[in-house]
Design an enzyme around this catalytic site. Structure first.
Site, short mmCIF file in Angstrom:
data_model
loop_
_atom_site.label_atom_id
_atom_site.label_comp_id
_atom_site.label_asym_id
_atom_site.label_seq_id
_atom_site.Cartn_x
_atom_site.Cartn_y
_atom_site.Cartn_z
N ILE A 10 26.39 7.93 -80.53
CA ILE A 10 26.55 9.25 -79.78
C ILE A 10 28.04 9.27 -79.43
O ILE A 10 28.60 10.21 -79.24
CB ILE A 10 25.68 9.24 -78.46
CG1 ILE A 10 25.73 10.81 -77.91
CG2 ILE A 10 26.02 8.25 -77.38
CD1 ILE A 10 24.66 11.04 -76.78
N GLY A 31 23.05 -0.60 -72.63
CA GLY A 31 22.57 0.74 -73.47
C GLY A 31 23.87 1.76 -73.60
O GLY A 31 24.95 1.44 -73.83
N ASP A 33 24.81 3.92 -71.76
CA ASP A 33 26.01 4.04 -70.73
C ASP A 33 27.01 3.23 -70.93
O ASP A 33 28.29 3.46 -70.78
CB ASP A 33 25.15 3.56 -69.38
CG ASP A 33 25.89 3.80 -67.94
OD1 ASP A 33 26.89 4.75 -68.12
OD2 ASP A 33 25.62 3.38 -67.08
N VAL A 125 16.17 0.64 -70.73
CA VAL A 125 15.88 -0.34 -69.55
C VAL A 125 15.19 0.10 -68.58
O VAL A 125 14.19 -0.70 -67.97
CB VAL A 125 17.15 -1.00 -69.09
CG1 VAL A 125 17.70 -1.83 -69.86
CG2 VAL A 125 18.10 -0.21 -68.40
N TYR A 126 15.09 1.75 -68.40
CA TYR A 126 14.25 2.32 -67.62
C TYR A 126 12.64 2.40 -67.93
O TYR A 126 11.81 2.79 -67.10
CB TYR A 126 14.84 3.60 -67.30
CG TYR A 126 15.99 3.69 -66.38
CD1 TYR A 126 16.79 2.49 -66.17
CD2 TYR A 126 16.42 4.92 -65.74
CE1 TYR A 126 17.89 2.57 -65.18
CE2 TYR A 126 17.62 5.04 -64.74
CZ TYR A 126 18.20 3.60 -64.59
OH TYR A 126 19.18 3.54 -63.87
#
Length: 173
Positions: A10, A31, A33, A125-126
């Site tokens: 991205i 990740g 972020d 991770v969420y």
């Protein structure tokens, strides 16, 4: 409003804005972020730190969005959103995830932008199950007003397996 599903990094896409699947503090993380923060450079962290907190350590509550410049990324802006942490599906996770997509598109329109790329929000991770998250994303994005053909949406997946899941969800809508 065309929607395309791709396997890509991205941070390399050339669109008006990318969406960052952020944590509530907006100070970077793992990740997507972490990848966005590394690619954008330290100015992104400084811009995020300058955003006001709505509660101690929270600059962006779950389902909401904030916007910053893209800095060293090949985009004009980064829209930061905080997806829900999966808790079994009985804690408004689908509604909160839908808000992430809707609010990102609202900011896109408010800033008169036309191209946007979303990651698989909350699927890292969420712990949101990818098939369920993809269904929410597809339904939410396809439910948006279709009269605005000037908006192009890219769903950017980090693997071919994730891309297949999101493409399947989009095809099912």
């Amino acid at each position: 409003m065309p929607i395309t599903v791709v396997t890509a990094d991205i941070t390399q896409l050339r669109v008006d804005t990318i969406v960052n699947a952020a944590n509530p503090g907006l100070l970077g993380g793992g990740g997507v972020d972490g990848a966005i923060h590394r690619a954008a450079g330290p100015a992104l962290l400084n811009a995020c730190r300058a955003l006001p907190e709505s509660a101690p350590g929270v600059r962006c509550p779950t389902g909401e969005v904030r916007i910053t410049p893209g800095f060293d990324l090949p985009v004009r802006y980064v829209i930061h959103t905080v997806g829900p942490i999966w808790q079994g599906g009985d804690h408004d996770e689908a509604e909160l995830l839908s808000h992430c997509y809707r609010n990102s598109l609202r900011l896109l329109r408010e800033h008169r932008l036309h191209t946007i790329a979303f990651p698989a929000i909350s699927c890292g991770v969420y712990g949101y199950p990818a098939t369920l998250a993809a269904a929410v994303a597809a339904a939410t994005l396809c439910d948006e007003p279709t009269h605005d053909a000037s908006i192009d949406i890219t769903l950017c997946c980090f693997s071919d397996a994730m891309r297949a899941i999101f493409q399947g969800a989009l095809n099912a809508v």
